[in-house]
Design a protein around this motif. Sequence first.
Motif, PDB file in Angstrom:
ATOM      1  N   LEU A 195     -29.564 -67.126  94.144  1.00  0.00           N
ATOM      2  CA  LEU A 195     -29.029 -65.770  94.115  1.00  0.00           C
ATOM      3  C   LEU A 195     -30.156 -64.746  94.198  1.00  0.00           C
ATOM      4  CD1 LEU A 195     -26.613 -63.892  93.887  1.00  0.00           C
ATOM      5  CD2 LEU A 195     -26.811 -64.019  91.398  1.00  0.00           C
ATOM      6  N   ALA A 196     -31.285 -65.031  93.557  1.00  0.00           N
ATOM      7  CA  ALA A 196     -32.421 -64.102  93.615  1.00  0.00           C
ATOM      8  C   ALA A 196     -32.913 -63.936  95.043  1.00  0.00           C
ATOM      9  CB  ALA A 196     -33.550 -64.599  92.715  1.00  0.00           C
ATOM     10  N   ARG A 197     -32.932 -65.016  95.831  1.00  0.00           N
ATOM     11  CA  ARG A 197     -33.383 -64.928  97.216  1.00  0.00           C
ATOM     12  C   ARG A 197     -32.379 -64.159  98.086  1.00  0.00           C
ATOM     13  NH1 ARG A 197     -37.442 -67.388  99.396  1.00  0.00           N
ATOM     14  NH2 ARG A 197     -36.413 -67.669 101.419  1.00  0.00           N
ATOM     15  N   GLY A 249     -25.751 -60.952 101.698  1.00  0.00           N
ATOM     16  CA  GLY A 249     -25.685 -61.524 100.363  1.00  0.00           C
ATOM     17  C   GLY A 249     -24.302 -61.357  99.761  1.00  0.00           C
ATOM     18  N   PRO A 250     -24.006 -62.063  98.660  1.00  0.00           N
ATOM     19  CA  PRO A 250     -22.680 -61.994  98.062  1.00  0.00           C
ATOM     20  C   PRO A 250     -22.450 -60.712  97.267  1.00  0.00           C
ATOM     21  CG  PRO A 250     -24.115 -63.348  96.713  1.00  0.00           C
ATOM     22  CD  PRO A 250     -24.902 -63.003  97.950  1.00  0.00           C
ATOM     23  N   VAL A 251     -21.191 -60.388  97.074  1.00  0.00           N
ATOM     24  CA  VAL A 251     -20.804 -59.371  96.100  1.00  0.00           C
ATOM     25  C   VAL A 251     -21.024 -59.991  94.721  1.00  0.00           C
ATOM     26  CG1 VAL A 251     -18.891 -58.012  95.185  1.00  0.00           C
ATOM     27  CG2 VAL A 251     -19.086 -58.408  97.664  1.00  0.00           C
ATOM     28  N   ILE A 252     -21.620 -59.253  93.793  1.00  0.00           N
ATOM     29  CA  ILE A 252     -21.904 -59.783  92.455  1.00  0.00           C
ATOM     30  C   ILE A 252     -21.091 -58.995  91.433  1.00  0.00           C
ATOM     31  CG2 ILE A 252     -23.691 -60.390  90.782  1.00  0.00           C
ATOM     32  CD1 ILE A 252     -25.737 -60.154  93.075  1.00  0.00           C
ATOM     33  N   ILE A 253     -20.326 -59.717  90.624  1.00  0.00           N
ATOM     34  CA  ILE A 253     -19.461 -59.079  89.631  1.00  0.00           C
ATOM     35  C   ILE A 253     -19.841 -59.564  88.237  1.00  0.00           C
ATOM     36  CG2 ILE A 253     -17.098 -58.696  88.844  1.00  0.00           C
ATOM     37  CD1 ILE A 253     -16.142 -59.282  91.669  1.00  0.00           C
ATOM     38  N   SER A 278     -19.557 -69.077  90.341  1.00  0.00           N
ATOM     39  CA  SER A 278     -20.113 -68.529  89.109  1.00  0.00           C
ATOM     40  C   SER A 278     -21.623 -68.713  89.132  1.00  0.00           C
ATOM     41  CB  SER A 278     -19.516 -69.234  87.883  1.00  0.00           C
ATOM     42  OG  SER A 278     -19.802 -70.623  87.912  1.00  0.00           O
ATOM     43  N   LEU A 279     -22.338 -67.848  88.424  1.00  0.00           N
ATOM     44  CA  LEU A 279     -23.791 -67.977  88.331  1.00  0.00           C
ATOM     45  C   LEU A 279     -24.120 -69.027  87.281  1.00  0.00           C
ATOM     46  CD1 LEU A 279     -26.643 -67.040  89.112  1.00  0.00           C
ATOM     47  CD2 LEU A 279     -26.464 -65.319  87.297  1.00  0.00           C
ATOM     48  N   GLU A 280     -24.784 -70.087  87.699  1.00  0.00           N
ATOM     49  CA  GLU A 280     -25.099 -71.176  86.788  1.00  0.00           C
ATOM     50  C   GLU A 280     -26.017 -70.679  85.666  1.00  0.00           C
ATOM     51  OE1 GLU A 280     -26.230 -75.835  87.334  1.00  0.00           O
ATOM     52  OE2 GLU A 280     -27.510 -74.375  88.342  1.00  0.00           O
ATOM     53  N   GLY A 281     -25.574 -70.874  84.443  1.00  0.00           N
ATOM     54  CA  GLY A 281     -26.352 -70.428  83.289  1.00  0.00           C
ATOM     55  C   GLY A 281     -26.157 -68.974  82.936  1.00  0.00           C
TER      56      GLY A 281
END
Length: 268
Positions: free
Chosen positions: A12-14, A21-25, A90-93
């Motif tokens: 996700l950082a890259r 890039g994705p939409v981040i919620i 989902s963002l892992e962690g």
Amino acid sequence: MASYNSISVEKLARLTGTPKGPVIIDVRDDEDFAALPSLVPASTRRPFASAAQWSAEYRGLWVVVVCQKGRKLSEGVAAWLRNAGAQAESLEGGLEAWTAAGLPLVPAAAIPGGKAGGGSVWVTRSRPKIDRIACPWLIRRFVAPSEVEAVAERFGATPFDVENVFWSHRGEGCTFDTMIAEFGLSFPALQHLALIVRAADTDRLDLVPEASGLLAASLGLSRMFADDLEQLEAGMTLYDAFYRWARDATQEKHEWVHHVAKKAKDHE
């Protein structure tokens, strides 16, 4: 390694700041958000409890959902989004993993209007050249989905890159530097890009060789477009390209330094 329907913080950082890039919620509850009122760059905050009502807004989009630990809240909201037709992970962690990796966070209080989600409106002088293209690019890519318009005369808009306002030049830095500092965007690639923008915008082309190229391209765009908003859209591609180059260049340098350090250690 990320599991099925999840994405790692490294990936996700890259992707952050890239046009595809994705939409981040962010769906953290109020207690977790109050403990750390900051956001993953480019994310917006939505209430997890009403995901069934708003999930259809993201139909057909790629979405990454962030909660505190990457468990039930983000996984549940991601499921609602997939049910509504989104490609959701989902963002892992969760935010804990993002923070543990030392990755940047945007303070919610730094976003004009005090909005942790939703849009923001900015206003500046007409006929943008460098800073007034770079700053809207930064806001769109890293802060939140916004209504950035180079000549938007709307009530409540936040002025930038004009004299005697908060979001402007400070010392030897340009407005782009100010925004990176205030939003806490410490990505190495952005720091590298900021040096190029500063050199081109403040006529210190000796600071970094790429500054002359940015200045030439910016002046060329200014002469190609009579409409400021058309020029802004064209400029977005220019800064996407410079950022991608800077991201890959800084990553390669980091890997090279790490390789040399490891090699030296192996020979001790």
